[in-house]
Design an enzyme around this catalytic site. Structure first.
Site, short mmCIF file in Angstrom:
data_model
loop_
_atom_site.label_atom_id
_atom_site.label_comp_id
_atom_site.label_asym_id
_atom_site.label_seq_id
_atom_site.Cartn_x
_atom_site.Cartn_y
_atom_site.Cartn_z
CG ASP A 1 31.89 -70.21 11.88
OD1 ASP A 1 32.47 -69.72 10.88
OD2 ASP A 1 30.72 -70.60 11.83
C1 LIG Z 1 27.40 -60.15 11.35
C2 LIG Z 1 28.79 -59.62 11.07
C3 LIG Z 1 29.80 -60.43 10.58
N1 LIG Z 1 31.05 -59.94 10.32
C4 LIG Z 1 32.13 -60.81 9.78
C5 LIG Z 1 33.00 -61.44 10.88
C6 LIG Z 1 33.62 -62.61 10.14
O1 LIG Z 1 34.85 -62.16 9.53
C7 LIG Z 1 32.60 -62.95 9.06
C8 LIG Z 1 31.94 -64.28 9.31
O2 LIG Z 1 32.67 -65.27 8.66
P1 LIG Z 1 33.49 -66.41 9.38
O3 LIG Z 1 33.40 -67.61 8.51
O4 LIG Z 1 33.09 -66.55 10.81
O5 LIG Z 1 34.99 -65.86 9.37
P2 LIG Z 1 35.95 -65.50 8.16
O6 LIG Z 1 35.81 -66.46 7.02
O7 LIG Z 1 35.82 -64.04 7.85
O8 LIG Z 1 37.39 -65.67 8.86
P3 LIG Z 1 38.13 -67.00 9.40
O9 LIG Z 1 37.27 -68.20 9.07
O10 LIG Z 1 39.45 -67.04 8.68
O11 LIG Z 1 38.28 -66.78 10.88
O12 LIG Z 1 31.60 -61.91 9.08
C9 LIG Z 1 31.33 -58.58 10.55
O13 LIG Z 1 32.46 -58.13 10.30
N2 LIG Z 1 30.35 -57.78 11.06
C10 LIG Z 1 29.09 -58.22 11.33
O14 LIG Z 1 28.24 -57.41 11.80
#
Ligand SMILES: Cc1cn([C@H]2C[C@H](O)[C@@H](COP(=O)(O)OP(=O)(O)OP(=O)(O)O)O2)c(=O)[nH]c1=O
Length: 194
Positions: free
Chosen positions: A75
């Protein structure tokens, strides 16, 4: 057998990159929907740790019966002044988050959990990211690019947001969603990586 309990394309890409160092090592993907809401008064890091653990635990339930299963859940949240910024609900929410992050330093907390039928372990990566001052038209253009959608804090460091990131201290892969040093260390502990 390793499973990634995530629908995030960033996590698929990052884990694939890490495992490519060991030819023949592959992973399965488990698609789940874990509710992501901090409990009243729950500190940001505890929240991120809890959600990563819940994702891995829910993934393990999907592969019960496989004693060799190892499931990875992760997460990532953006935290400003102890307030957790998850994924924006819509464009207005994304713009509001970016206005708050403009000209400030925030934290990005990423937790990784590994679970197998017999054990559980977790690691956390905390990075600091500083944004330049953003004008309203920069924010509007960035939101219109669609990049904030589905991303914690409404930005992607690996995308256009790199152009307004003035400083990063910590783990680039952790900000993207899966801290590779911490993940590799856990995978070695579980005997998945050499
Ligand atoms: C800060 C930041 C976040 N992110 C993304 C990564 C994660 O996919 C998302 C954070 O949400 P999460 O809830 O961590 O993940 P998710 O819902 O996308 O996937 P899952 O729960 O199925 O594993 O933000 C980026 O791609 N780049 C960035 O710089």
């Amino acid at each position: 057998m390793l499973y990634l309990a995530s629908k995030s394309p960033r996590r698929h890409e990052l884990l694939g990159r890490l495992l490519s160092s060991q030819p023949g090592l592959e992973f399965g993907v488990l698609d789940l929907d874990i509710p992501e809401h901090p409990l009243p008064g729950e500190p940001a890091e505890s929240y991120v740790r809890r959600v990563a653990r819940e994702k891995a635990g829910a993934g393990l339930l999907k592969v019960v019966g496989n004693p060799a299963a190892v499931v990875l859940g992760s997460d990532t949240e953006v935290v400003l002044d102890d307030e957790v910024f998850g994924k924006p609900a819509d464009d207005a929410d994304a713009a509001a988050m970016l206005r708050r992050l403009s000209g400030r330093t925030h934290q990005v907390i990423s937790a990784v959990s590994l679970v197998s039928p017999s054990r559980e372990a977790q690691a956390v990566s905390v990075s600091e990211v500083t944004f330049a001052e953003l004008s309203q038209s920069q924010i509007d253009d960035y939101v219109a690019s669609g990049e904030p959608h589905g991303r914690a804090g409404a930005y992607a460091i690996q995308g256009l947001a790199e152009a307004f990131t003035t400083r990063l201290s910590g783990s680039y892969s952790g900000v993207m969603g899966l801290p590779l040093y911490e993940t590799a260390t856990l995978l070695r502990q579980f005997g998945v990586l050499k």
